[in-house]
Design an enzyme around this catalytic site. Structure first.
Site, PDB file in Angstrom:
ATOM      1  N   HIS A 103      69.521 -10.311 -30.455  1.00 57.48           N
ATOM      2  CA  HIS A 103      69.188  -9.633 -29.195  1.00 57.48           C
ATOM      3  C   HIS A 103      67.804  -9.047 -29.366  1.00 57.48           C
ATOM      4  O   HIS A 103      67.580  -8.256 -30.285  1.00 57.48           O
ATOM      5  CB  HIS A 103      70.211  -8.543 -28.878  1.00 57.48           C
ATOM      6  CG  HIS A 103      70.142  -8.092 -27.447  1.00 57.48           C
ATOM      7  ND1 HIS A 103      68.995  -7.590 -26.882  1.00 57.48           N
ATOM      8  CD2 HIS A 103      71.077  -8.084 -26.462  1.00 57.48           C
ATOM      9  CE1 HIS A 103      69.223  -7.304 -25.608  1.00 57.48           C
ATOM     10  NE2 HIS A 103      70.474  -7.591 -25.321  1.00 57.48           N
ATOM     11  N   ASP A 121      68.196   4.267 -19.947  1.00 57.46           N
ATOM     12  CA  ASP A 121      67.312   3.116 -19.780  1.00 57.46           C
ATOM     13  C   ASP A 121      65.854   3.519 -19.604  1.00 57.46           C
ATOM     14  O   ASP A 121      65.025   2.683 -19.262  1.00 57.46           O
ATOM     15  CB  ASP A 121      67.791   2.345 -18.532  1.00 57.46           C
ATOM     16  CG  ASP A 121      67.585   0.859 -18.670  1.00 57.46           C
ATOM     17  OD1 ASP A 121      67.343   0.404 -19.792  1.00 57.46           O
ATOM     18  OD2 ASP A 121      67.662   0.162 -17.635  1.00 57.46           O
ATOM     19  N   GLY A 176      68.276  -9.193 -22.641  1.00 57.10           N
ATOM     20  CA  GLY A 176      66.916  -8.665 -22.632  1.00 57.10           C
ATOM     21  C   GLY A 176      66.055  -9.228 -21.524  1.00 57.10           C
ATOM     22  O   GLY A 176      64.926  -8.781 -21.330  1.00 57.10           O
ATOM     23  N   LYS A 224      78.910  -4.982 -20.123  1.00 58.51           N
ATOM     24  CA  LYS A 224      78.553  -3.565 -20.301  1.00 58.51           C
ATOM     25  C   LYS A 224      77.472  -3.109 -19.330  1.00 58.51           C
ATOM     26  O   LYS A 224      77.399  -1.950 -18.972  1.00 58.51           O
ATOM     27  CB  LYS A 224      78.084  -3.312 -21.740  1.00 58.51           C
ATOM     28  CG  LYS A 224      76.802  -4.041 -22.095  1.00 58.51           C
ATOM     29  CD  LYS A 224      76.354  -3.754 -23.502  1.00 58.51           C
ATOM     30  CE  LYS A 224      77.132  -4.535 -24.531  1.00 58.51           C
ATOM     31  NZ  LYS A 224      76.917  -6.020 -24.460  1.00 58.51           N
ATOM     32  N   GLU A 227      73.219 -13.792 -23.441  1.00 58.99           N
ATOM     33  CA  GLU A 227      74.030 -12.651 -22.982  1.00 58.99           C
ATOM     34  C   GLU A 227      73.240 -11.787 -22.001  1.00 58.99           C
ATOM     35  O   GLU A 227      73.045 -10.589 -22.235  1.00 58.99           O
ATOM     36  CB  GLU A 227      74.430 -11.793 -24.191  1.00 58.99           C
ATOM     37  CG  GLU A 227      75.194 -12.518 -25.270  1.00 58.99           C
ATOM     38  CD  GLU A 227      75.231 -11.714 -26.574  1.00 58.99           C
ATOM     39  OE1 GLU A 227      74.681 -10.604 -26.634  1.00 58.99           O
ATOM     40  OE2 GLU A 227      75.805 -12.229 -27.547  1.00 58.99           O
ATOM     41  N   PRO A 228      72.779 -12.358 -20.903  1.00 58.23           N
ATOM     42  CA  PRO A 228      71.988 -11.552 -19.973  1.00 58.23           C
ATOM     43  C   PRO A 228      72.836 -10.509 -19.250  1.00 58.23           C
ATOM     44  O   PRO A 228      73.948 -10.801 -18.812  1.00 58.23           O
ATOM     45  CB  PRO A 228      71.473 -12.594 -18.966  1.00 58.23           C
ATOM     46  CG  PRO A 228      72.485 -13.686 -19.012  1.00 58.23           C
ATOM     47  CD  PRO A 228      72.997 -13.731 -20.406  1.00 58.23           C
ATOM     48  N   GLY A 229      72.309  -9.306 -19.150  1.00 63.70           N
ATOM     49  CA  GLY A 229      72.975  -8.249 -18.389  1.00 63.70           C
ATOM     50  C   GLY A 229      72.112  -7.874 -17.208  1.00 63.70           C
ATOM     51  O   GLY A 229      72.326  -8.312 -16.086  1.00 63.70           O
ATOM     52  N   TYR A 267      72.871  -0.732 -15.971  1.00 62.60           N
ATOM     53  CA  TYR A 267      73.137   0.494 -16.731  1.00 62.60           C
ATOM     54  C   TYR A 267      73.114   1.717 -15.813  1.00 62.60           C
ATOM     55  O   TYR A 267      72.472   2.721 -16.097  1.00 62.60           O
ATOM     56  CB  TYR A 267      72.154   0.623 -17.911  1.00 62.60           C
ATOM     57  CG  TYR A 267      72.192  -0.626 -18.752  1.00 62.60           C
ATOM     58  CD1 TYR A 267      73.300  -0.899 -19.562  1.00 62.60           C
ATOM     59  CD2 TYR A 267      71.186  -1.580 -18.682  1.00 62.60           C
ATOM     60  CE1 TYR A 267      73.377  -2.084 -20.282  1.00 62.60           C
ATOM     61  CE2 TYR A 267      71.258  -2.760 -19.398  1.00 62.60           C
ATOM     62  CZ  TYR A 267      72.350  -3.003 -20.194  1.00 62.60           C
ATOM     63  OH  TYR A 267      72.446  -4.169 -20.898  1.00 62.60           O
TER      64      TYR A 267
END
Ligand code: PLP
Length: 448
Positions: free
Chosen positions: A193, A320, A233, A65, A270-272, A376
């Site tokens: 998270h 963000d 995060g 995402k 789950e690093p984005g 994002y």
């Protein structure tokens, strides 16, 4: 360096900075141009290497995402990352590249039934839940799913908080484990998270401790609790390297204390933003400007209108809480500064990128570039007012890629994608080769 079209992957002989890359692209432009991203694929690789080095016990599952750019997904699949998908669309996008279903976690605690059914059809077994209704729904739709219970965290120090929407508190988490046992659903682990852009490592440490308590309770009730998912995060902007190292150190210590490395629990994250924030530099062009003279002082103020905005690549301003600051090329670096504001290209008044900033006097046609624009941004951009937003243009040096390829051939195959399925679309790269550029050929990717 020769640029064929946007979305090309340019493999250079020697490494380039994003600024140099953008400068070269601009020099070759003959006409006004649309905004574009310089995407530093070396940066993405370096992030992955740094992750594996600093948190070797934690397998990253990239949060699609955050930036669903197909070439980033392909690269991370090649490097052996797993994926956190939030929907049917994201699962399909990742699996269409040949990534196997066991490398995906469906990490959205509230899912549409038809999407759960789709996950079942394609073999994505592992999914999160955080409430009784979701548990009952999954039981009905996909009774063999492997469930991961998402617990709430203290995300008060995060840029984007999730705790008001997701996560079971400790009491509810105990009750959910009991309910799962009662209805014969398999719970295999715990996730959390700490909020996107988390500013304290303590949030991770506390959450790991709480996860241990819930895992113990599950084990007591007879579940085989073997998965811990520490979520996303992690910071990814330029200059956050030390902070990431601090979090990694705290996470490692908490894992060693509560989840000793005895092979019983697999740990994922789950690093984005960590992976993509710094890799994307956006180049924009001033399309219009307005001078305003303050009646009392006679001072000039300037408004600049650029060709990307908050409905496009700058939606990170809205989502963000990002305050973007532009970088200018040397020719604009005059000492005389004026109070200025920067606006997007739509007709909407909300489309403001920076309300107050001191800048030298700029001209229509001048370029500015924006660092840390990978998280994002394009994943939520739309063509509001029919206006385009930044198109990615990727770069990486051949020397670097050769090194990475050699290094990653040693990664166990089970953590890698079926590389024969990872193909750059023929439209993604050009077959025209200039002296200082080689296209990133599919054969290069599959070569092992
Ligand atoms: N996992 C989940 C469930 C999320 O909702 C998000 C962000 O929204 C992420 C991972 C990625 O977070 P980050 O980009 O802060 O690493």
């Amino acid at each position: 360096m020769h640029f064929i079209k946007n979305n090309a992957i340019v493999v250079t002989k020697t490494p380039h900075t994003a600024e140099e890359f953008i400068q070269k692209k601009i020099e070759l432009l003959t006409d006004e141009a649309e905004p574009f991203f310089a995407v530093d694929l070396e940066d993405v690789c370096n992030k992955h290497i740094r992750w594996l080095t600093l948190m070797p016990r934690v397998t990253p599952h990239y949060a699609v995402k955050c930036n669903d750019d197909i070439n980033v997904i392909k690269l991370l699949a090649y490097l052996g990352a797993g994926f956190d998908c939030a929907s049917k669309g994201e699962i399909k996008k990742v699996m269409d590249l040949g990534v196997s279903s066991d490398r995906i976690i469906y990490a959205n605690p509230c899912k549409q039934s038809s999407f759960i059914r789709y996950a079942q059809e394609v073999g994505v077994e592992v999914m999160t839940f955080d409430n009784k209704q979701e548990l009952l729904k999954i039981k009905q739709v996909y009774p063999n799913a492997k469930l991961v219970l998402r617990i709430v965290t203290d995300d008060s120090n995060a840029v984007c908080r999730f705790s008001m929407k997701f996560g079971a508190d400790m009491k509810t988490a105990h009750e959910l484990i009991e309910k799962a046992q009662e209805i014969d659903m398999e719970v295999i682990g715990v996730s959390f998270h700490c909020g996107s852009g988390q500013m304290t490592s303590k949030a991770f440490v506390d959450a790991i401790q709480n996860a241990r308590i819930i895992m113990n309770y599950g084990i007591k009730l007879g579940f085989n609790m073997h998965l811990l998912d520490i979520g996303g995060g992690f910071p990814g902007n330029i200059g956050t390297e030390d902070y990431f190292a601090e979090i990694a150190g705290a996470v490692n210590r908490a894992l060693d204390e509560h989840f000793p490395d005895d092979g019983t629990v697999r740990i994922i994250a789950e690093p984005g933003r960590y992976y993509v924030a710094s890799a994307y530099t956006l180049a924009t062009n001033i399309i219009a400007s307005r001078e305003m003279i303050e009646p009392e002082t006679g001072n000039a103020k300037y408004m600049y209108y650029i060709n990307d905005g908050v409905y496009g690549s700058f939606n990170c301003v809205l989502y963000d809480h990002y305050v973007p600051v532009p970088s200018l090329f040397a020719k604009n670096a005059s000492n005389d500064k004026y109070t200025s504001s920067i606006w997007g290209p739509t007709c909407d008044g909300l489309d403001c990128i920076n309300t107050t900033i001191e800048l030298p006097k700029l001209e229509i046609g001048d370029w500015m570039y924006w660092k840390n624009m990978g998280a994002y941004t394009i994943s939520a951009a739309v063509q509001f007012n029919g206006l385009p937003f930044g198109k990615p243009l990727y770069f990486m040096s051949k020397q670097f890629w050769d090194t990475v390829k050699a290094a990653f051939l040693t990664v166990p195959r089970k953590y890698q994608a079926d590389t024969s399925a990872i193909r750059l679309n023929s439209t993604d790269c050009s077959n025209e080769v200039e002296d200082d550029m080689l296209p990133w050929l599919p054969e290069d990717i599959a070569e092992d």
